[in-house]
Enzyme design. Structure first.
Site, PDB file in Angstrom:
ATOM      1  N   HIS A 158       0.853  -1.001  -0.131  1.00  0.00           N
ATOM      2  CA  HIS A 158       0.068  -0.223  -0.126  1.00  0.00           C
ATOM      3  C   HIS A 158       0.751   1.374  -0.180  1.00  0.00           C
ATOM      4  O   HIS A 158       1.628   0.875   0.307  1.00  0.00           O
ATOM      5  CB  HIS A 158      -0.767  -0.132   1.259  1.00  0.00           C
ATOM      6  CG  HIS A 158      -0.434   0.275   2.879  1.00  0.00           C
ATOM      7  ND1 HIS A 158      -0.992   1.236   3.467  1.00  0.00           N
ATOM      8  CD2 HIS A 158       0.954   0.466   2.924  1.00  0.00           C
ATOM      9  CE1 HIS A 158       0.237   1.157   4.272  1.00  0.00           C
ATOM     10  NE2 HIS A 158       0.729   0.891   4.243  1.00  0.00           N
ATOM     11  N   CYS A 197       5.489   6.285   4.476  1.00  0.00           N
ATOM     12  CA  CYS A 197       4.266   6.166   4.716  1.00  0.00           C
ATOM     13  C   CYS A 197       3.733   6.145   2.937  1.00  0.00           C
ATOM     14  O   CYS A 197       3.025   5.899   2.708  1.00  0.00           O
ATOM     15  CB  CYS A 197       3.147   6.254   4.994  1.00  0.00           C
ATOM     16  SG  CYS A 197       3.465   5.075   6.480  1.00  0.00           S
ATOM     17  N   HIS A 248       4.927   0.418  -0.300  1.00  0.00           N
ATOM     18  CA  HIS A 248       5.568   0.056   0.737  1.00  0.00           C
ATOM     19  C   HIS A 248       4.547  -1.971   0.918  1.00  0.00           C
ATOM     20  O   HIS A 248       3.634  -1.724   0.120  1.00  0.00           O
ATOM     21  CB  HIS A 248       6.146  -0.012   1.743  1.00  0.00           C
ATOM     22  CG  HIS A 248       5.404   0.871   2.843  1.00  0.00           C
ATOM     23  ND1 HIS A 248       4.742   1.765   1.800  1.00  0.00           N
ATOM     24  CD2 HIS A 248       5.117   0.600   4.013  1.00  0.00           C
ATOM     25  CE1 HIS A 248       3.672   2.344   2.803  1.00  0.00           C
ATOM     26  NE2 HIS A 248       4.106   1.232   4.227  1.00  0.00           N
ATOM     27  N   HIS A 297       3.455  -4.814   4.258  1.00  0.00           N
ATOM     28  CA  HIS A 297       2.913  -4.929   5.123  1.00  0.00           C
ATOM     29  C   HIS A 297       2.325  -6.301   5.661  1.00  0.00           C
ATOM     30  O   HIS A 297       1.445  -6.417   5.162  1.00  0.00           O
ATOM     31  CB  HIS A 297       2.136  -4.303   6.234  1.00  0.00           C
ATOM     32  CG  HIS A 297       3.111  -3.201   6.775  1.00  0.00           C
ATOM     33  ND1 HIS A 297       4.199  -2.475   8.016  1.00  0.00           N
ATOM     34  CD2 HIS A 297       2.406  -1.768   5.862  1.00  0.00           C
ATOM     35  CE1 HIS A 297       3.825  -1.151   7.550  1.00  0.00           C
ATOM     36  NE2 HIS A 297       2.751  -0.485   6.573  1.00  0.00           N
ATOM     37  N   ASP A 335      -4.651 -10.166   0.710  1.00  0.00           N
ATOM     38  CA  ASP A 335      -3.377 -10.861   0.662  1.00  0.00           C
ATOM     39  C   ASP A 335      -2.467 -11.333  -0.945  1.00  0.00           C
ATOM     40  O   ASP A 335      -3.485 -11.566  -1.404  1.00  0.00           O
ATOM     41  CB  ASP A 335      -3.858 -12.746   1.250  1.00  0.00           C
ATOM     42  CG  ASP A 335      -2.654 -13.567   1.560  1.00  0.00           C
ATOM     43  OD1 ASP A 335      -1.764 -12.235   2.177  1.00  0.00           O
ATOM     44  OD2 ASP A 335      -2.749 -14.351   0.619  1.00  0.00           O
ATOM     45  N   HIS A 336      -2.072 -10.832  -0.610  1.00  0.00           N
ATOM     46  CA  HIS A 336      -0.611 -10.386  -1.524  1.00  0.00           C
ATOM     47  C   HIS A 336      -1.090  -9.883  -3.080  1.00  0.00           C
ATOM     48  O   HIS A 336      -1.109  -9.724  -4.159  1.00  0.00           O
ATOM     49  CB  HIS A 336      -0.876 -12.288  -2.747  1.00  0.00           C
ATOM     50  CG  HIS A 336       0.616 -13.077  -1.393  1.00  0.00           C
ATOM     51  ND1 HIS A 336       0.056 -12.997  -0.120  1.00  0.00           N
ATOM     52  CD2 HIS A 336       2.048 -12.981  -1.730  1.00  0.00           C
ATOM     53  CE1 HIS A 336       1.192 -13.966   0.172  1.00  0.00           C
ATOM     54  NE2 HIS A 336       2.419 -13.857  -0.410  1.00  0.00           N
ATOM     55  N   GLU A 354      -0.554  -3.372  11.993  1.00  0.00           N
ATOM     56  CA  GLU A 354      -0.172  -3.128  10.681  1.00  0.00           C
ATOM     57  C   GLU A 354       1.159  -3.491  11.320  1.00  0.00           C
ATOM     58  O   GLU A 354       1.610  -3.434  10.011  1.00  0.00           O
ATOM     59  CB  GLU A 354      -0.419  -1.436  10.512  1.00  0.00           C
ATOM     60  CG  GLU A 354       0.463  -1.740   9.252  1.00  0.00           C
ATOM     61  CD  GLU A 354       0.315   0.211   8.824  1.00  0.00           C
ATOM     62  OE1 GLU A 354       0.115   0.395   7.865  1.00  0.00           O
ATOM     63  OE2 GLU A 354       1.080   1.657   9.759  1.00  0.00           O
TER      64      GLU A 354
END
Lengths: 136, 136, 136, 136, 136, 136
Positions: free
Chosen positions: E14, E33, E39, E41, E79-80, E126
């Site tokens: 994100h 950010c 980047h 998480h 996810d992914h 996060e």
């Protein structure tokens, strides 16, 4: 050589006892862990394999394939099972964490070798305060 | 009001089932959790009490006393036990995490009140991915 | 060979300093860790022993006995203590995690050998971000 | 010899793919990890160095200096970055955890040696279920 | 009333930014950010539902069903993935943990109500140092 | 309303005692926690603030600003300190976790309000088995 570790979990019932001994004698050796009515744990299993990195692919073994093998050979036989009564590879072994780690090693070594990965370590954590490692 | 939480652990065997039903019917409701040969978990129990701080002493309840009560009333009846067969306060209850949290509440409320502490929450964690909270 | 690890915890005060140096000089070497008024940690200790499995018993050393020895020889001398002033086996050592791991090794090696277990590793975790391992 | 480990964390985006292959072909090898629109992780990095204890100081390497070197050489180039596009030492490598561990080894070995510390192990944890270790 | 919580995980890329602003302006508000190259998480999601225990069954909602709904409605979309570019329910929202928790609430409320469970809390972690909770 | 929590850590020495009492009397109340030579902990602090989300920005308070305030007002006064002798806001309080949580609340409430954030909860974890929460 590079080392890859996969963590899996299973919840199982067990008791520690030697088949030739009475409950009283087993209690002297294993204490509350020999309760004839069973107890259980959330076990954590860490399987480490090693190999030579293929720089074109960036790994020596696909982590998803590692996960599949651990699940097929080990987890399905232990998760939500009674390891003394239902887990074939524990037959004839005392159901300690030590025996369990060695039995899991025996189950995983050949199938991993067939994928080109050398089994390096099987680690079984019984509680947050106790774990066992076996390197073959 | 200030809230004090004590974390304890116990390892127990259990199965989920309704006594009037067949293994097949129980399997439809509870899946692998109804295995008639048992399975087990490392349960984590978190008990939260609340009270008014006594500023001269710096607390409202001694944390060691809280630990003792949880151990005497709950842990000794569950740790290394089969909760379906051996835990008196689970008699007549389906051995789910939900029932367990409510039963532990019933065991702890009065003894804690006798020490001047109000029971606020009983939290039972069955695995790292599931937990239940009961506030009475 | 199989490896068994036991995790224990202790909460202690300490400061890092060399006895011949001034507070200022110690501060240059050890920074805030040399605070003359002390600070403290929740230390995590992991003791690993190794041995040959006795297949009839399922282990080479009773995990409860391992726990007892660690507690008798190490934990009672550190938990809720000032390790610089109260822990006999830290006398003459700078109270770093490194020295502590080596001192704990010296305390545990012989008593474990007397039980037939070879001490393999002493690991001391000072915070979640720092730990030390000593293999003798 | 004593071993000192420092844990650091970084949050990065990445994708696994081989530059000469189509998205479809990469998907066959790397699955969802090859998503051309990226995904990311909270990576945990554990760097272990070894050396001979200086008994007068109580360590062989200052843990704060270890932290600084890891941050300067590795973390600033990965944290809140896209490791495929922004991390110089990942150029020409497939962005797997395995490659990452080896690249971090290459970045840290010389700077640590310049401080008198031997790099022993680089461990990179991608998720709570997967990690890689490299010993050079 | 009893509360049941399920923990799930997803790894996503994100960036935080407002669509009308330049990269420089976004950097002033969101710092690193807002990196335009992304980047990511390992997010931890905890979903808490509440209901009245059915004493005959021992729960008010099947935990496996809860897991399925969270996966179908939320995890497969995150996810992914790149949550800014690929997650439909994040369209028009700044990709902060706060917005994410509120968006997940909106996705889960109705499907859970259809199962007879009241959504109580959505918690999104996060990093190990930051998390957000939303109670509707 | 949305809730944001920041986790910080500090390592401090302390002892529990009432100033008018002898060491013996304090030992009767606080046990080993009253050791006159101190002990210490790795404390974990979780500060939860609440507010209305600004949908244009995606949060109600910048998490970095929250971290800064906690560090400036609380952590610098506790980390690597003796909280009985060096922490101004603990003066006149018994150094229990309960008192500490209330004192931290008093330090943080106004500075957070000045940033438009309502302090909701201060949680202090002394060990992995004990924690205290204060909601004002």
């Amino acid at each position: 050589m590079i080392y890859l570790t996969r963590r899996e979990r299973f919840s199982a019932a067990h008791r520690m006892f030697r088949s030739g001994l009475s409950d009283e004698e087993n209690n002297k050796i294993y204490g509350k862990c020999s309760n004839p009515l069973w107890h259980g744990h959330n076990y954590v299993l860490k399987v480490t394999v090693k190999g030579e990195l293929d720089p074109d692919i960036g790994y020596f073994m696909n982590a998803t394939r590692l996960k599949e093998i651990i699940n097929e050979k080990v987890i399905v036989k232990l998760d939500h099972k009674n390891m003394n009564l239902e887990t074939d590879f524990m037959a004839g072994r005392v159901a300690t964490t030590e025996s369990l780690a060695m039995a899991i090693w025996d189950e995983l070594k050949a199938p991993l070798a067939a994928e080109g990965a050398l089994l390096h370590c099987v680690r079984v954590e019984e509680t947050e305060n106790n774990y066992v490692e076996y390197y073959g």
